[in-house]
Design a protein around this motif. Structure first.
Motif, PDB file in Angstrom:
ATOM      1  N   ASP A 137       7.201   3.170  -6.194  1.00  0.00           N
ATOM      2  CA  ASP A 137       5.641   4.137  -6.210  1.00  0.00           C
ATOM      3  C   ASP A 137       5.385   4.092  -5.818  1.00  0.00           C
ATOM      4  O   ASP A 137       4.862   4.310  -4.339  1.00  0.00           O
ATOM      5  N   TYR A 138       4.134   5.627  -5.757  1.00  0.00           N
ATOM      6  CA  TYR A 138       3.464   6.119  -5.425  1.00  0.00           C
ATOM      7  C   TYR A 138       2.156   6.152  -5.957  1.00  0.00           C
ATOM      8  O   TYR A 138       2.192   6.564  -7.407  1.00  0.00           O
ATOM      9  N   LEU A 139       0.236   5.617  -5.093  1.00  0.00           N
ATOM     10  CA  LEU A 139      -0.161   5.396  -6.245  1.00  0.00           C
ATOM     11  C   LEU A 139      -1.424   6.244  -5.436  1.00  0.00           C
ATOM     12  O   LEU A 139      -1.567   5.892  -4.516  1.00  0.00           O
ATOM     13  N   PRO A 140      -1.338   7.212  -6.052  1.00  0.00           N
ATOM     14  CA  PRO A 140      -2.784   8.188  -6.090  1.00  0.00           C
ATOM     15  C   PRO A 140      -4.436   7.220  -6.481  1.00  0.00           C
ATOM     16  O   PRO A 140      -4.629   6.054  -6.632  1.00  0.00           O
ATOM     17  N   GLU A 141      -5.049   7.804  -5.641  1.00  0.00           N
ATOM     18  CA  GLU A 141      -6.702   7.620  -5.772  1.00  0.00           C
ATOM     19  C   GLU A 141      -6.980   7.146  -6.986  1.00  0.00           C
ATOM     20  O   GLU A 141      -6.893   7.924  -7.496  1.00  0.00           O
ATOM     21  N   GLY A 142      -7.244   6.557  -6.688  1.00  0.00           N
ATOM     22  CA  GLY A 142      -8.027   5.711  -8.702  1.00  0.00           C
ATOM     23  C   GLY A 142      -7.181   5.401  -9.907  1.00  0.00           C
ATOM     24  O   GLY A 142      -7.593   5.462 -10.557  1.00  0.00           O
ATOM     25  N   LYS A 143      -5.646   5.087  -9.072  1.00  0.00           N
ATOM     26  CA  LYS A 143      -4.607   4.708 -10.055  1.00  0.00           C
ATOM     27  C   LYS A 143      -4.043   3.387  -9.302  1.00  0.00           C
ATOM     28  O   LYS A 143      -4.363   3.385  -8.807  1.00  0.00           O
ATOM     29  N   LYS A 144      -4.184   2.929 -10.499  1.00  0.00           N
ATOM     30  CA  LYS A 144      -3.276   1.148 -10.321  1.00  0.00           C
ATOM     31  C   LYS A 144      -2.133   1.052 -11.323  1.00  0.00           C
ATOM     32  O   LYS A 144      -2.360   1.668 -12.030  1.00  0.00           O
ATOM     33  N   CYS A 145      -1.383   0.206 -11.133  1.00  0.00           N
ATOM     34  CA  CYS A 145      -0.165  -0.444 -11.975  1.00  0.00           C
ATOM     35  C   CYS A 145      -0.469  -1.281 -13.128  1.00  0.00           C
ATOM     36  O   CYS A 145      -1.477  -2.248 -12.960  1.00  0.00           O
ATOM     37  N   ALA A 146      -0.443  -0.527 -14.560  1.00  0.00           N
ATOM     38  CA  ALA A 146      -0.150  -1.018 -15.342  1.00  0.00           C
ATOM     39  C   ALA A 146       0.121  -3.158 -15.566  1.00  0.00           C
ATOM     40  O   ALA A 146      -1.196  -3.584 -16.489  1.00  0.00           O
ATOM     41  N   THR A 147       0.994  -3.530 -14.873  1.00  0.00           N
ATOM     42  CA  THR A 147       1.541  -4.701 -14.785  1.00  0.00           C
ATOM     43  C   THR A 147       1.277  -4.969 -13.564  1.00  0.00           C
ATOM     44  O   THR A 147       1.983  -4.503 -12.524  1.00  0.00           O
ATOM     45  N   ARG A 148       0.493  -6.351 -13.523  1.00  0.00           N
ATOM     46  CA  ARG A 148       0.454  -7.058 -12.667  1.00  0.00           C
ATOM     47  C   ARG A 148       0.434  -8.331 -12.176  1.00  0.00           C
ATOM     48  O   ARG A 148      -0.516  -8.984 -13.517  1.00  0.00           O
ATOM     49  N   PRO A 149       1.438  -9.137 -12.097  1.00  0.00           N
ATOM     50  CA  PRO A 149       2.151  -8.883 -11.278  1.00  0.00           C
ATOM     51  C   PRO A 149       3.164  -8.549 -11.879  1.00  0.00           C
ATOM     52  O   PRO A 149       3.677  -8.562 -12.766  1.00  0.00           O
ATOM     53  N   ARG A 150       4.112  -7.502 -10.834  1.00  0.00           N
ATOM     54  CA  ARG A 150       5.031  -7.291 -11.060  1.00  0.00           C
ATOM     55  C   ARG A 150       6.815  -8.177 -11.400  1.00  0.00           C
ATOM     56  O   ARG A 150       7.676  -7.557 -11.892  1.00  0.00           O
ATOM     57  N   GLY A 151       6.280  -8.920 -10.614  1.00  0.00           N
ATOM     58  CA  GLY A 151       7.490  -9.627  -9.845  1.00  0.00           C
ATOM     59  C   GLY A 151       7.270 -11.164 -10.481  1.00  0.00           C
ATOM     60  O   GLY A 151       5.785 -11.695 -10.648  1.00  0.00           O
ATOM     61  N   THR A 152       8.195 -12.384 -11.001  1.00  0.00           N
ATOM     62  CA  THR A 152       7.646 -13.388 -10.848  1.00  0.00           C
ATOM     63  C   THR A 152       7.141 -14.200 -10.192  1.00  0.00           C
ATOM     64  O   THR A 152       6.409 -14.847  -9.800  1.00  0.00           O
TER      65      THR A 152
END
Length: 216
Positions: free
Chosen positions: A124-139
């Motif tokens: 995944d690429y995360l541009p500046e000012g963006k983040k993943c909606a789901t955190r943490p992504r793994g258990t």
């Protein structure tokens, strides 16, 4: 001017007869006959001659890049008809992988190439000012002290980011998150990298507005 030199051993009448004979021959044949082509092999007109197409040979300057690409053990997503590839993936002799990102576009194409090479890795690429909606992504994650997906310092000098996919065991998932600058020139696209191994599947990274550390 007399063009007939006297021949002393001929009688005078013979001289006159010789002159008349030569003059008659010149009047009847003012120009010598020209050789003609044999009827059996006439020369065809230029318009009816077959035209053979000339083969277009590749210059050495054109062949060299093509041969170099064929010999390289790498996968790349090129730009249309030239320019720098959006990314490149090269497999090193020790089994590690070198990844170079030149454009912050289409991370799933890079992910697909890695999967075709046999590696269960999410990109995944995360541009500046963006983040993943789901955190943490793994258990559960492989402990950092045991997680050696990222290779640092690198074992080969490729100028890219090096990982060791051999560390991903069956049932596990490698995760690569790249903090990217969308408007940066080639060579300054990647601002940060996070590489970890999950003990199971991971949630997709749906981008939302916000700021957060990679992998958090």
């Amino acid at each position: 001017m007399n063009i007939f030199p006297p021949e002393r051993d001929l009688p005078e009448g013979r001289h006159q007869l010789l002159k008349e004979f030569v003059m008659t021959a010149l009047q009847n044949n003012p120009t010598p006959p020209q050789p003609t082509s044999s009827p059996a092999s006439p020369t065809p007109p230029a318009s009816s001659r077959p035209i053979r197409p000339r083969r277009k040979l590749l210059r050495p300057g054109v062949l060299a890049p093509a041969l170099g690409l064929a010999a390289a053990a790498a996968v790349a997503l090129p730009l249309m008809f030239g320019g720098t590839p959006a990314y490149a993936v090269a497999k090193n002799p020790d089994g590690t992988i070198s990844i170079t990102v030149n454009e912050a576009k289409n991370p799933k194409a890079l992910e697909s190439d890695l999967r075709r090479m046999g590696y269960n890795i999410v990109v995944d690429y995360l541009p500046e000012g963006k983040k993943c909606a789901t955190r943490p992504r793994g258990t559960t994650w492989v402990p950092k002290e045991e997680d050696s997906l990222a290779v640092f310092p690198p074992t080969v000098d490729t100028g890219g980011f090096q990982i060791d996919p051999q560390q991903i065991k069956p049932g596990q998932t490698g995760v690569l998150e790249f903090a990217v600058n969308e408007n940066a020139e080639a060579g300054t696209v990647v601002a940060g990298i996070w590489a970890r191994i999950s003990n199971g599947p991971v949630a997709p990274c749906d981008l939302i507005d916000g700021s957060a550390p990679l992998g958090d």
